[in-house]
Design an enzyme around this catalytic site. Sequence first.
Site, PDB file in Angstrom:
ATOM      1  CE  LYS A  51      50.491  33.123  35.036  1.00 12.50           C
ATOM      2  NZ  LYS A  51      50.531  32.091  36.452  1.00 12.50           N
TER       3      LYS A  51
ATOM      4  CE1 TYR B  62      48.094  36.895  38.467  1.00 18.83           C
ATOM      5  CE2 TYR B  62      50.114  37.897  37.689  1.00 18.83           C
ATOM      6  CZ  TYR B  62      49.270  36.576  37.607  1.00 18.83           C
ATOM      7  OH  TYR B  62      49.132  35.525  36.847  1.00 18.83           O
TER       8      TYR B  62
ATOM      9  CG  ASN C  52      50.709  28.436  36.994  1.00 14.74           C
ATOM     10  OD1 ASN C  52      51.321  29.677  36.397  1.00 14.74           O
ATOM     11  ND2 ASN C  52      50.012  28.691  37.692  1.00 14.74           N
TER      12      ASN C  52
ATOM     13  CG  HIS D  66      46.008  35.437  34.061  1.00 14.76           C
ATOM     14  ND1 HIS D  66      45.700  35.109  35.370  1.00 14.76           N
ATOM     15  CD2 HIS D  66      45.247  35.885  33.607  1.00 14.76           C
ATOM     16  CE1 HIS D  66      44.921  36.016  35.641  1.00 14.76           C
ATOM     17  NE2 HIS D  66      44.331  36.491  34.451  1.00 14.76           N
TER      18      HIS D  66
ATOM     19  CD  GLU E 255      42.197  39.351  35.012  1.00 14.06           C
ATOM     20  OE1 GLU E 255      42.400  38.683  36.343  1.00 14.06           O
ATOM     21  OE2 GLU E 255      42.284  38.349  34.129  1.00 14.06           O
TER      22      GLU E 255
HETATM   23  N1  UDP Z   1      51.215  31.269  42.726  1.00 11.33           N
HETATM   24  C1  UDP Z   1      52.219  30.904  43.400  1.00 11.33           C
HETATM   25  N2  UDP Z   1      52.197  30.371  44.559  1.00 11.33           N
HETATM   26  C2  UDP Z   1      50.998  29.949  45.101  1.00 11.33           C
HETATM   27  C3  UDP Z   1      49.765  30.347  44.459  1.00 11.33           C
HETATM   28  C4  UDP Z   1      49.961  31.137  43.165  1.00 11.33           C
HETATM   29  O1  UDP Z   1      53.522  31.179  42.870  1.00 11.33           O
HETATM   30  O2  UDP Z   1      50.899  29.524  46.234  1.00 11.33           O
HETATM   31  C5  UDP Z   1      50.891  32.172  41.357  1.00 11.33           C
HETATM   32  C6  UDP Z   1      50.839  31.229  40.057  1.00 11.33           C
HETATM   33  O3  UDP Z   1      51.494  31.446  38.996  1.00 11.33           O
HETATM   34  C7  UDP Z   1      49.257  31.607  39.860  1.00 11.33           C
HETATM   35  C8  UDP Z   1      49.325  33.102  40.142  1.00 11.33           C
HETATM   36  O4  UDP Z   1      50.296  33.130  41.334  1.00 11.33           O
HETATM   37  O5  UDP Z   1      48.876  31.194  38.457  1.00 11.33           O
HETATM   38  C9  UDP Z   1      47.818  33.609  40.445  1.00 11.33           C
HETATM   39  O6  UDP Z   1      47.345  33.022  41.692  1.00 11.33           O
HETATM   40  P1  UDP Z   1      45.758  32.289  41.471  1.00 11.33           P
HETATM   41  O7  UDP Z   1      45.445  31.795  42.809  1.00 11.33           O
HETATM   42  O8  UDP Z   1      44.888  33.753  41.152  1.00 11.33           O
HETATM   43  O9  UDP Z   1      45.861  31.245  40.393  1.00 11.33           O
HETATM   44  P2  UDP Z   1      45.265  31.107  39.137  1.00 11.33           P
HETATM   45  O10 UDP Z   1      44.196  31.921  38.855  1.00 11.33           O
HETATM   46  O11 UDP Z   1      46.412  31.512  38.003  1.00 11.33           O
HETATM   47  O12 UDP Z   1      45.146  29.728  38.686  1.00 11.33           O
HETATM   48 MG    MG Z   2      43.735  34.142  39.505  1.00  5.02          MG
END
Ligand code: UDP
Ligand code: MG
Length: 148
Positions: free
Chosen positions: A9, A49, A112, A115, A126
């Site tokens: 990211k 997303y 974080n 991805h 994707e």
């Molecule tokens: N995210 C966020 N707040 C939240 C949950 C998710 O900003 O409460 C963001 C975070 O960057 C995350 C992304 O949205 O990586 C996608 O969410 P997902 O639940 O798919 O998590 P991932 O698969 O990336 O672990």
């Molecule tokens: Mg995810």
Amino acid sequence: MEQTFIMIKPDGVQRGLVGEIISIFEKKGFSLKGLKLINVDSAFAEKHYADLSAKPFFHGLVEYIISGPVVAMIWEGKNVVVTGRKIIGATNPSESAPGTIRGDYAIEIGRNVIHGSDSVESARKEIGLWFPDGAVPWKSSLHPWIYE
Ligand code: UDP
Ligand code: MG
């Protein structure tokens, strides 16, 4: 062989973590099958997303992803989807174990760093979205030293 979509990211790119992250996947034994540095627009980020469009953090997430270039990658290997998620760590870095990418390099959920596809099916979607021309066909000569 299984493939997954991994994206560094904008914070990971800005913080100079690209080489480190690629190195972690390489040293594990996975094969790099696609790689590009790219700025995406909000329509593209919203598509990536789409499953999260109803979430309260969706707008902020899209702004984050379009805030700078990202590194999009295809990685290939046995169980690479699940193992890739383990290497990345839990979504919230405060719950990610040390030794994972998010555990070692991130503090906040909205910054974080990386991805990774959460299933073989989302990896397929994707990779189709980010790499419409598909993966680069090649086979590492290390293959017999990594797989029995
Ligand atoms: N995210 C966020 N707040 C939240 C949950 C998710 O900003 O409460 C963001 C975070 O960057 C995350 C992304 O949205 O990586 C996608 O969410 P997902 O639940 O798919 O998590 P991932 O698969 O990336 O672990
Ligand atoms: Mg995810």
